[in-house]
Design a protein around this motif. Sequence first.
Motif, PDB file in Angstrom:
ATOM      1  N   ASN A 171       7.929   3.649  -9.644  1.00 45.28           N
ATOM      2  CA  ASN A 171       7.605   4.491  -8.492  1.00 45.28           C
ATOM      3  C   ASN A 171       8.220   3.868  -7.245  1.00 45.28           C
ATOM      4  OD1 ASN A 171       5.752   6.304  -9.898  1.00 45.28           O
ATOM      5  ND2 ASN A 171       4.419   4.526 -10.054  1.00 45.28           N
ATOM      6  N   ARG A 172       8.755   4.716  -6.366  1.00 45.42           N
ATOM      7  CA  ARG A 172       9.317   4.186  -5.116  1.00 45.42           C
ATOM      8  C   ARG A 172       8.166   3.869  -4.168  1.00 45.42           C
ATOM      9  NH1 ARG A 172      14.210   3.186  -3.626  1.00 45.42           N
ATOM     10  NH2 ARG A 172      15.022   3.418  -1.520  1.00 45.42           N
ATOM     11  N   LYS A 173       8.093   2.626  -3.720  1.00 42.20           N
ATOM     12  CA  LYS A 173       6.990   2.166  -2.873  1.00 42.20           C
ATOM     13  C   LYS A 173       7.531   1.399  -1.670  1.00 42.20           C
ATOM     14  CE  LYS A 173       3.341   3.317  -5.470  1.00 42.20           C
ATOM     15  NZ  LYS A 173       2.249   4.169  -4.954  1.00 42.20           N
ATOM     16  N   GLY A 174       6.734   1.355  -0.620  1.00 40.15           N
ATOM     17  CA  GLY A 174       7.045   0.479   0.500  1.00 40.15           C
ATOM     18  C   GLY A 174       6.505  -0.902   0.189  1.00 40.15           C
ATOM     19  N   VAL A 175       7.315  -1.936   0.370  1.00 42.72           N
ATOM     20  CA  VAL A 175       6.875  -3.308   0.100  1.00 42.72           C
ATOM     21  C   VAL A 175       7.188  -4.185   1.315  1.00 42.72           C
ATOM     22  CG1 VAL A 175       7.125  -5.327  -1.400  1.00 42.72           C
ATOM     23  CG2 VAL A 175       7.246  -3.045  -2.393  1.00 42.72           C
ATOM     24  N   VAL A 176       6.133  -4.759   1.908  1.00 42.89           N
ATOM     25  CA  VAL A 176       6.308  -5.664   3.047  1.00 42.89           C
ATOM     26  C   VAL A 176       5.843  -7.055   2.616  1.00 42.89           C
ATOM     27  CG1 VAL A 176       5.756  -6.101   5.481  1.00 42.89           C
ATOM     28  CG2 VAL A 176       5.804  -3.752   4.631  1.00 42.89           C
ATOM     29  N   ILE A 177       6.680  -8.061   2.853  1.00 43.21           N
ATOM     30  CA  ILE A 177       6.339  -9.446   2.500  1.00 43.21           C
ATOM     31  C   ILE A 177       5.898 -10.191   3.760  1.00 43.21           C
ATOM     32  CG2 ILE A 177       7.185 -11.626   1.511  1.00 43.21           C
ATOM     33  CD1 ILE A 177       7.033  -9.411  -0.567  1.00 43.21           C
ATOM     34  N   VAL A 178       4.671 -10.711   3.718  1.00 43.79           N
ATOM     35  CA  VAL A 178       4.076 -11.388   4.883  1.00 43.79           C
ATOM     36  C   VAL A 178       3.830 -12.861   4.537  1.00 43.79           C
ATOM     37  CG1 VAL A 178       2.079 -11.459   6.437  1.00 43.79           C
ATOM     38  CG2 VAL A 178       2.907  -9.250   5.567  1.00 43.79           C
ATOM     39  N   THR A 233      -3.482  -3.420   8.004  1.00 44.03           N
ATOM     40  CA  THR A 233      -2.631  -2.400   7.364  1.00 44.03           C
ATOM     41  C   THR A 233      -3.364  -1.271   6.654  1.00 44.03           C
ATOM     42  OG1 THR A 233      -2.510  -3.770   5.366  1.00 44.03           O
ATOM     43  CG2 THR A 233      -0.741  -4.035   6.992  1.00 44.03           C
ATOM     44  N   LEU A 234      -4.664  -1.426   6.406  1.00 44.61           N
ATOM     45  CA  LEU A 234      -5.384  -0.449   5.577  1.00 44.61           C
ATOM     46  C   LEU A 234      -5.284   0.964   6.125  1.00 44.61           C
ATOM     47  CD1 LEU A 234      -6.793  -0.768   2.921  1.00 44.61           C
ATOM     48  CD2 LEU A 234      -8.977  -0.980   4.098  1.00 44.61           C
ATOM     49  N   GLU A 235      -5.528   1.110   7.424  1.00 41.16           N
ATOM     50  CA  GLU A 235      -5.498   2.462   8.006  1.00 41.16           C
ATOM     51  C   GLU A 235      -4.080   3.015   8.102  1.00 41.16           C
ATOM     52  OE1 GLU A 235      -7.691   3.000  11.590  1.00 41.16           O
ATOM     53  OE2 GLU A 235      -9.561   2.259  10.704  1.00 41.16           O
ATOM     54  N   ALA A 236      -3.093   2.136   8.059  1.00 42.25           N
ATOM     55  CA  ALA A 236      -1.690   2.584   8.148  1.00 42.25           C
ATOM     56  C   ALA A 236      -1.160   3.057   6.795  1.00 42.25           C
ATOM     57  CB  ALA A 236      -0.821   1.453   8.686  1.00 42.25           C
ATOM     58  N   GLY A 237      -1.947   2.832   5.726  1.00 42.56           N
ATOM     59  CA  GLY A 237      -1.514   3.333   4.411  1.00 42.56           C
ATOM     60  C   GLY A 237      -1.314   2.286   3.338  1.00 42.56           C
ATOM     61  N   ALA A 238      -1.693   1.024   3.590  1.00 36.60           N
ATOM     62  CA  ALA A 238      -1.547  -0.006   2.554  1.00 36.60           C
ATOM     63  C   ALA A 238      -2.429   0.344   1.355  1.00 36.60           C
ATOM     64  CB  ALA A 238      -1.931  -1.371   3.109  1.00 36.60           C
ATOM     65  N   PHE A 264       2.084 -12.779   1.127  1.00 35.95           N
ATOM     66  CA  PHE A 264       1.386 -11.608   0.611  1.00 35.95           C
ATOM     67  C   PHE A 264       2.372 -10.464   0.487  1.00 35.95           C
ATOM     68  CE2 PHE A 264      -2.055 -13.861   2.913  1.00 35.95           C
ATOM     69  CZ  PHE A 264      -2.921 -14.067   1.833  1.00 35.95           C
ATOM     70  N   GLU A 265       2.177  -9.656  -0.542  1.00 41.39           N
ATOM     71  CA  GLU A 265       3.008  -8.477  -0.762  1.00 41.39           C
ATOM     72  C   GLU A 265       2.129  -7.259  -0.461  1.00 41.39           C
ATOM     73  OE1 GLU A 265       5.706  -7.395  -4.529  1.00 41.39           O
ATOM     74  OE2 GLU A 265       3.573  -7.220  -4.950  1.00 41.39           O
ATOM     75  N   VAL A 266       2.507  -6.497   0.564  1.00 40.25           N
ATOM     76  CA  VAL A 266       1.735  -5.312   0.940  1.00 40.25           C
ATOM     77  C   VAL A 266       2.451  -4.084   0.395  1.00 40.25           C
ATOM     78  CG1 VAL A 266       0.630  -4.070   2.839  1.00 40.25           C
ATOM     79  CG2 VAL A 266       1.154  -6.504   3.099  1.00 40.25           C
ATOM     80  N   VAL A 267       1.776  -3.342  -0.494  1.00 34.28           N
ATOM     81  CA  VAL A 267       2.389  -2.189  -1.154  1.00 34.28           C
ATOM     82  C   VAL A 267       1.793  -0.904  -0.591  1.00 34.28           C
ATOM     83  CG1 VAL A 267       2.837  -1.063  -3.385  1.00 34.28           C
ATOM     84  CG2 VAL A 267       2.694  -3.555  -3.260  1.00 34.28           C
ATOM     85  N   SER A 268       2.682   0.062  -0.283  1.00 32.20           N
ATOM     86  CA  SER A 268       2.222   1.363   0.228  1.00 32.20           C
ATOM     87  C   SER A 268       3.133   2.438  -0.354  1.00 32.20           C
ATOM     88  CB  SER A 268       2.322   1.394   1.753  1.00 32.20           C
ATOM     89  OG  SER A 268       3.691   1.357   2.156  1.00 32.20           O
ATOM     90  N   GLU A 269       2.839   3.703  -0.037  1.00 31.80           N
ATOM     91  CA  GLU A 269       3.808   4.751  -0.342  1.00 31.80           C
ATOM     92  C   GLU A 269       5.060   4.459   0.494  1.00 31.80           C
ATOM     93  OE1 GLU A 269       3.888   7.175  -2.535  1.00 31.80           O
ATOM     94  OE2 GLU A 269       1.919   6.581  -3.284  1.00 31.80           O
ATOM     95  N   ALA A 270       6.237   4.811  -0.027  1.00 31.17           N
ATOM     96  CA  ALA A 270       7.486   4.559   0.703  1.00 31.17           C
ATOM     97  C   ALA A 270       7.459   5.232   2.076  1.00 31.17           C
ATOM     98  CB  ALA A 270       8.680   5.054  -0.108  1.00 31.17           C
ATOM     99  N   THR A 271       6.798   6.395   2.161  1.00 27.71           N
ATOM    100  CA  THR A 271       6.738   7.139   3.429  1.00 27.71           C
ATOM    101  C   THR A 271       5.857   6.441   4.468  1.00 27.71           C
ATOM    102  OG1 THR A 271       5.028   8.473   2.348  1.00 27.71           O
ATOM    103  CG2 THR A 271       7.223   9.444   2.507  1.00 27.71           C
ATOM    104  N   ALA A 327       4.925   2.710   9.109  1.00 26.24           N
ATOM    105  CA  ALA A 327       3.581   2.635   9.703  1.00 26.24           C
ATOM    106  C   ALA A 327       2.914   1.301   9.377  1.00 26.24           C
ATOM    107  CB  ALA A 327       2.727   3.793   9.192  1.00 26.24           C
ATOM    108  N   VAL A 328       3.061   0.842   8.134  1.00 27.86           N
ATOM    109  CA  VAL A 328       2.454  -0.435   7.723  1.00 27.86           C
ATOM    110  C   VAL A 328       3.105  -1.591   8.473  1.00 27.86           C
ATOM    111  CG1 VAL A 328       2.218  -2.057   5.782  1.00 27.86           C
ATOM    112  CG2 VAL A 328       1.683   0.361   5.448  1.00 27.86           C
ATOM    113  N   ARG A 329       4.439  -1.578   8.521  1.00 26.65           N
ATOM    114  CA  ARG A 329       5.170  -2.647   9.218  1.00 26.65           C
ATOM    115  C   ARG A 329       4.805  -2.655  10.717  1.00 26.65           C
ATOM    116  NH1 ARG A 329       9.273  -1.036  12.686  1.00 26.65           N
ATOM    117  NH2 ARG A 329      10.770  -0.306  11.144  1.00 26.65           N
ATOM    118  N   THR A 330       4.698  -1.459  11.306  1.00 28.54           N
ATOM    119  CA  THR A 330       4.359  -1.347  12.729  1.00 28.54           C
ATOM    120  C   THR A 330       2.932  -1.849  12.989  1.00 28.54           C
ATOM    121  OG1 THR A 330       5.806   0.590  12.819  1.00 28.54           O
ATOM    122  CG2 THR A 330       4.394   0.237  14.703  1.00 28.54           C
TER     123      THR A 330
END
Length: 254
Positions: free
Chosen positions: A136-143, A161-166, A176-183, A187-190
């Motif tokens: 699945n295509r996902k957004g992945v942010v490494i912190v 990040t929870l309210e932004a879609g994590a 930490f690896e933060v996974v969200s929908e790619a869309t 928002a998560v990064r911001t």
Amino acid sequence: MSGHSKWATTKHKKAVIDSRRGKMFAKLVKNIEVAARMGGGDVTGNPTLYDAIQKAKKSSVPNDNIERAVKRGSGAEAGGADYATIMYEGYGPNGVAFLIECLTDNKNRAAMEVRTAMNRNGGSLADPGSVSYLFNRKGVVIVPTEQDGKSVSEDDVLEATLEAGAEDVNDLGDSFEVVSEATDLVAVRTALQAAGVDYDSADALFVPSMHVELDEEGAPKVFRLVEALEDLDDVQNVFANFDVSDDVMAKLDA
């Protein structure tokens, strides 16, 4: 590389220090050029370009190289290649599924090199669609967990990040690896930036929905194939659905 995340993070650190650094720089610069071509050279209106530049800076790519790539991609400077994105699918040792993302200006060369690397390392290419359904295509942010002398906790990351879609926060040891929908990636990064939390990279990646567990015998074979593919100039990303337990990794490291 998105297979076993802990292995990917430690391997990334080694890659920065060793002789593959030049290859990594070239791939990051290519990413910037393509992002600028797709969405223009202004980072405020092009989040993909913003993330590509951030990642390059975190990996110590010189500012000159970054600026030239933006100019080439946006057409402000001549000399940009016309890169096409191609996704190859295949199987590696132990039935591990592979997605191989290429950015190339020569499709025939890319296909030949990918096929050769697969065949020489116990893998084989497969028809389009035969393994992509496993990802699945996902957004992945490494912190990173350590930032400016302060520790960042899993709760800090979740809170930001929870309210932004994590959807998920995975502990990789020193990050930490933060996974969200790619869309939801931007928002998560911001949201992290707004909370004053730094991050190493923000990418839309293919994340496997199921994993193949590898033992001491299978893991090195799969690692060899991954490295052979990542060594190819046209290959931008390698995604695979393997997992390696900490016990197996410790034995291999020993």
